[in-house]
Design an enzyme around this catalytic site. Structure first.
Site, mmCIF file in Angstrom:
data_model
loop_
_atom_site.group_PDB
_atom_site.id
_atom_site.type_symbol
_atom_site.label_atom_id
_atom_site.label_comp_id
_atom_site.label_asym_id
_atom_site.label_seq_id
_atom_site.Cartn_x
_atom_site.Cartn_y
_atom_site.Cartn_z
ATOM 1 N N ARG A 35 10.409 5.447 -2.349
ATOM 2 C CA ARG A 35 10.342 5.586 -3.796
ATOM 3 C C ARG A 35 8.884 5.652 -4.250
ATOM 4 N NH1 ARG A 35 10.476 1.470 -7.558
ATOM 5 N NH2 ARG A 35 11.187 2.047 -9.645
ATOM 6 N N LYS B 227 9.506 -6.794 3.221
ATOM 7 C CA LYS B 227 10.358 -5.612 3.090
ATOM 8 C C LYS B 227 10.923 -5.223 4.449
ATOM 9 C CE LYS B 227 10.494 -0.861 1.383
ATOM 10 N NZ LYS B 227 9.812 0.179 0.586
ATOM 11 N N ARG C 250 7.510 -7.092 -9.050
ATOM 12 C CA ARG C 250 7.060 -7.954 -7.960
ATOM 13 C C ARG C 250 7.123 -9.404 -8.403
ATOM 14 N NH1 ARG C 250 5.396 -5.251 -3.748
ATOM 15 N NH2 ARG C 250 4.454 -3.179 -3.927
#
Length: 328
Positions: free
Chosen positions: A121, A191, A325
Site C-alpha cells: 500500500r 509487520k 501508527r
C-alpha cells in the site's frame, strides 16, 4: 538454467558440489557459480563447505501447485478456476490483472517465489528472498460494483489471521491492511504481512478485484536490519510449518470468503476484525495527507472504516492515503 531449478536442487539443505549441480542442470560449473552468486545477491544465505560444495544456510520448501491443490478442501477446489506457481515475476497482482485483460482471471490464484517489483500500500516496495515468504494474489469478479467491496481488505486480514491461529500463533490486525505478530525476542508487534487490493471496473456495475498478500516466513539478519520498521517472520515461531500447507489454507480461506462477500458484506466480518484489533483503545498518530494528529483508536464499523477520538470528537477514517501508527 533458471534460479528456480537451482533452488529446488538445493532445497533439501544438503551439500551439493558445483559439478553435481552442473550435471543436474545441464550447464558448466562456472555457470552454476554465477547463479549461486546471483542467489546471494537476492538475499539467499549459502554456506560453502570446503572441498565439498554448497548448501543453503537453512532448508526451504519450494511451492508446488499439485501439493497445494491436493490440500484444498472440496469446496475450495470447486471455487478455484486455476492456480499458478511462478518462480519469478515482477508482481503477482500485475500477472492476474493481465489475466483479466485476456478474459480470464476470475477465481484464479497466482503464487510466486520471488517478486522483483512487488509493492504494498502507498507504493512501498515489498521484497523478500527467493522462497522465504508466501506471496500470492487472487482474482475475483464482482457484479455489484465497487461500493459493495467496502471492508474487503479487512476481511482478507481476518481470513489470514484465522488461518494463522489454526497453526498456533495469535496475530493482530492493524487498520487497514497489515497483519502483525510480536517481533522475535520482543513483545513489540512487527509487520508480518501486508495486503493490497486493486479494483478496476464500474462503481455500480461489474468490477474485477485482485487481492495481493505478502507474508514474511524467514528473514535474513541483513534484511531485518535494513527494514525501517518493526518486522516479524512466521518461521521464528513455527519453523516446521509447511509452506505448501500454509498456502493451501490461505487460498481455501480466501476463496470461501470471496464466494460470499458480495451477499454478506463486511458486516459479517466486523466483530472478528475488532476482536483482533492491534490498537484498540490505544493512542495512535494519524497521518492524512499533510495533516498529522494524535487520537485514540476505536472500533471499525460495518463499512470497514476506523473510528477514532481526536480532541474529544469522534472521527471516521475510511480508505485513501491514511497511515495509522501506535503512539509511543
Amino acid at each position: 538454467m533458471s534460479i528456480g531449478n537451482l533452488m529446488r536442487l538445493l532445497s533439501d539443505g544438503e551439500v551439493h558440489s558445483g559439478e553435481q549441480l552442473g550435471e543436474a542442470l545441464g550447464v558448466s560449473r562456472a555457470a552454476v557459480w554465477k547463479q549461486l552468486k546471483k542467489l546471494e545477491a537476492l538475499g539467499v544465505s549459502l554456506v560453502a563447505v570446503k572441498g565439498r560444495g554448497y548448501r543453503l544456510a537453512q532448508p526451504l520448501e519450494p511451492l508446488v501447485g499439485a501439493k497445494i491443490v491436493e490440500r484444498l478442501p472440496a469446496s475450495a477446489r470447486h471455487h478455484l478456476a486455476r492456480l499458478f506457481v511462478e518462480d519469478q515475476l515482477p508482481s503477482s497482482n500485475a500477472y492476474l490483472r493481465e489475466r483479466f485483460e485476456q478474459g480470464a482471471g476470475h477465481a484464479e490464484v497466482c503464487l510466486v517465489e520471488l517478486q522483483t517489483a512487488g509493492r504494498g500500500r502507498r507504493g512501498r516496495v515489498w521484497t523478500t528472498p527467493w522462497g522465504q515468504s508466501l506471496m500470492l494474489s487472487v482474482g475475483w469478479r464482482f457484479e455489484a460494483g465497487v461500493n459493495a467491496l467496502e471492508g474487503l481488505s479487512l476481511a482478507v486480514g481476518v481470513v489470514v489471521a484465522q488461518v494463522l491461529e489454526q497453526h498456533g500463533v495469535a496475530p493482530r490486525l492493524k487498520w487497514p491492511n497489515d497483519i502483525l505478530l510480536p517481533e522475535r525476542d520482543s513483545d513489540e508487534l512487527g509487520k508480518l504481512a501486508g495486503i493490497l487490493v486493486e479494483v478496476t471496473g464500474d462503481a455500480a456495475g461489474p468490477c474485477e478485484v485482485v487481492i495481493g498478500m505478502g507474508m514474511n516466513l524467514s528473514l535474513p539478519e541483513a534484511m531485518r536490519d535494513a527494514i525501517e520498521q518493526p518486522v516479524a517472520a512466521l518461521f521464528d515461531d513455527l519453523p516446521s510449518l509447511s509452506r505448501n500447507q500454509l498456502a493451501a489454507d490461505v487460498v481455501a480461506g480466501l476463496l470461501a470468503m470471496l464466494a460470499g462477500f458480495e451477499q454478506q458484506g463486511f458486516a459479517s466480518w466486523r466483530a472478528a476484525w475488532n476482536e483482533r484489533h492491534a490498537y484498540a483503545d490505544q493512542p495512535i498518530r494519524v497521518t492524512q495527507g499533510s495533516q498529522v494528529y494524535e487520537a485514540v483508536a476505536c472500533d471499525v464499523d460495518d463499512s470497514g472504516s476506523l473510528w477514532v477520538t481526536a480532541s474529544g470528537q469522534s472521527k471516521r477514517l475510511s480508505g485513501g492515503e491514511i497511515s495509522v501508527r501506535r503512539r509511543l
